[in-house]
Design a protein around this motif. Structure first.
Motif, PDB file in Angstrom:
ATOM      1  N   ALA A   1      11.529   0.366  -1.279  1.00 24.01           N
ATOM      2  CA  ALA A   1      10.616   0.506  -0.141  1.00 24.01           C
ATOM      3  C   ALA A   1       9.539  -0.575  -0.071  1.00 24.01           C
ATOM      4  O   ALA A   1       9.373  -1.228   0.967  1.00 24.01           O
ATOM      5  N   PRO A   2       8.754  -0.814  -1.130  1.00 26.87           N
ATOM      6  CA  PRO A   2       7.682  -1.813  -0.999  1.00 26.87           C
ATOM      7  C   PRO A   2       8.223  -3.220  -0.779  1.00 26.87           C
ATOM      8  O   PRO A   2       7.581  -4.035  -0.105  1.00 26.87           O
TER       9      PRO A   2
ATOM     10  N   ASP B   1       0.832  -1.204   0.000  1.00 20.43           N
ATOM     11  CA  ASP B   1       0.000   0.000   0.000  1.00 20.43           C
ATOM     12  C   ASP B   1       0.868   1.257   0.000  1.00 20.43           C
ATOM     13  O   ASP B   1       2.088   1.208   0.137  1.00 20.43           O
ATOM     14  N   ILE B   2       0.198   2.396  -0.124  1.00 21.70           N
ATOM     15  CA  ILE B   2       0.869   3.695  -0.237  1.00 21.70           C
ATOM     16  C   ILE B   2       0.460   4.587   0.930  1.00 21.70           C
ATOM     17  O   ILE B   2      -0.711   4.594   1.333  1.00 21.70           O
ATOM     18  N   LEU B   3       1.405   5.324   1.469  1.00 17.63           N
ATOM     19  CA  LEU B   3       1.108   6.315   2.494  1.00 17.63           C
ATOM     20  C   LEU B   3       1.200   7.701   1.876  1.00 17.63           C
ATOM     21  O   LEU B   3       2.220   8.071   1.302  1.00 17.63           O
ATOM     22  N   ALA B   4       0.120   8.461   1.981  1.00 21.62           N
ATOM     23  CA  ALA B   4       0.103   9.850   1.529  1.00 21.62           C
ATOM     24  C   ALA B   4       0.331  10.752   2.739  1.00 21.62           C
ATOM     25  O   ALA B   4      -0.309  10.583   3.778  1.00 21.62           O
ATOM     26  N   VAL B   5       1.255  11.702   2.592  1.00 21.27           N
ATOM     27  CA  VAL B   5       1.637  12.569   3.705  1.00 21.27           C
ATOM     28  C   VAL B   5       1.360  14.023   3.325  1.00 21.27           C
ATOM     29  O   VAL B   5       1.829  14.506   2.296  1.00 21.27           O
TER      30      VAL B   5
ATOM     31  N   TYR C   1       4.080   7.812  -0.904  1.00 21.77           N
ATOM     32  CA  TYR C   1       5.247   6.949  -0.774  1.00 21.77           C
ATOM     33  C   TYR C   1       4.813   5.497  -0.622  1.00 21.77           C
ATOM     34  O   TYR C   1       3.836   5.193   0.078  1.00 21.77           O
ATOM     35  N   SER C   2       5.567   4.606  -1.247  1.00 19.74           N
ATOM     36  CA  SER C   2       5.370   3.181  -1.000  1.00 19.74           C
ATOM     37  C   SER C   2       5.712   2.898   0.454  1.00 19.74           C
ATOM     38  O   SER C   2       6.761   3.320   0.958  1.00 19.74           O
ATOM     39  N   ILE C   3       4.850   2.187   1.141  1.00 27.67           N
ATOM     40  CA  ILE C   3       5.097   1.839   2.537  1.00 27.67           C
ATOM     41  C   ILE C   3       6.225   0.813   2.612  1.00 27.67           C
ATOM     42  O   ILE C   3       6.287  -0.126   1.817  1.00 27.67           O
TER      43      ILE C   3
ATOM     44  N   LEU D   1       8.704   4.676   6.158  1.00 29.41           N
ATOM     45  CA  LEU D   1       8.977   5.138   4.799  1.00 29.41           C
ATOM     46  C   LEU D   1      10.485   5.137   4.566  1.00 29.41           C
ATOM     47  O   LEU D   1      11.262   5.292   5.510  1.00 29.41           O
ATOM     48  N   LEU D   2      10.892   4.979   3.323  1.00 31.36           N
ATOM     49  CA  LEU D   2      12.284   5.179   2.931  1.00 31.36           C
ATOM     50  C   LEU D   2      12.324   6.444   2.085  1.00 31.36           C
ATOM     51  O   LEU D   2      11.767   6.472   0.995  1.00 31.36           O
ATOM     52  N   VAL D   3      12.978   7.467   2.579  1.00 29.65           N
ATOM     53  CA  VAL D   3      12.967   8.772   1.906  1.00 29.65           C
ATOM     54  C   VAL D   3      14.393   9.292   1.781  1.00 29.65           C
ATOM     55  O   VAL D   3      15.134   9.331   2.769  1.00 29.65           O
ATOM     56  N   LYS D   4      14.773   9.677   0.584  1.00 29.54           N
ATOM     57  CA  LYS D   4      16.060  10.326   0.369  1.00 29.54           C
ATOM     58  C   LYS D   4      15.841  11.835   0.384  1.00 29.54           C
ATOM     59  O   LYS D   4      15.004  12.355  -0.351  1.00 29.54           O
TER      60      LYS D   4
END
Length: 227
Positions: free
Chosen positions: A204-205, A14-18, A128-130, A143-146
């Protein structure tokens, strides 16, 4: 992010929207160069708020389209810029990585608060892909965020969402929601072989898939390739 007492649940894939805010310094600099204080009242979808809040929370500042540039040129009565923006055969090299401060520095103008607000697009939640599994981490979502930072037009530009999240500290809160992704799931049959390929778009997923399988005690039949 902690999901404790939120009632939010998700599945791997699933996807997380922030919901994020713009950089406060960028908002300050834009207000200065557009000749406004930020206290001016503006209306967005029947909601009245001060311009500073609108720019911080409601309007996209780090993306400029050709259509917006053409509209800006019309407002400031700059026929040369309008001709450049509307001629799609001409490439505007600096526009792709530009933000609205770049535009205001290159083509200075003083605008009315409402006119400037109407010119900007809505600030969208970032998706973001969870990267986690509730089986492995109950009441958490990872989340994995650069963090994005780059030089453009002799200025340092900051990625809106990545830098906003980088500044969060323990105890801070964020508005998030789940976007189900039903076509991107682990197979129902746990014996089915799984090949995961992250060809430059992130892992990430697949982190969530591997965490889910490990938490359920599923061994073997899974390969991850990434680059």
């Amino acid at each position: 992010f902690s999901l404790e007492d939120s009632g939010i649940s998700y599945q791997p894939g699933d996807i997380l929207a922030v919901h994020i805010n713009n950089d406060a310094q960028l908002v300050k600099d834009i207000l200065q160069h557009v000749g406004l204080t930020g206290s001016e009242k503006v209306t967005i979808k029947a909601e009245t708020l001060d311009l500073h809040t609108a720019l911080l929370e409601k309007r996209e500042l780090t993306l400029v389209t050709r259509k917006q540039l053409a509209s800006y040129a019309t407002i400031i009565h700059n026929p040369e810029l309008e001709a450049l923006a509307t001629n799609k055969t001409l490439k505007i090299d600096w526009l792709e990585d530009a933000d609205w401060l770049d535009v205001l520095l290159a083509y200075p103008a003083r605008l009315e608060a409402q006119a400037f607000t109407d010119l900007l697009r809505a600030l969208q939640p970032r998706q973001y892909s969870i990267a986690s599994s509730l089986e492995a981490h109950p009441e958490e979502v990872h989340l994995l965020v650069k963090r994005v930072e780059y030089e453009h037009q002799s200025r340092t530009h900051l990625g809106t969402a990545s830098n906003w999240m980088a500044k969060l500290e323990e105890g801070d809160s964020a508005k998030v929601y789940i976007k189900p992704n039903p076509n991107f799931k682990l197979p129902e049959n746990e014996e089915t072989k799984v090949i995961m390929i992250g060809a430059g778009t992130g892992v990430a997923p697949y982190r969530s898939f591997l965490a889910e399988r490990e938490a359920k005690g599923i061994n073997g039949n899974a390969w991850l390739f990434f680059g």
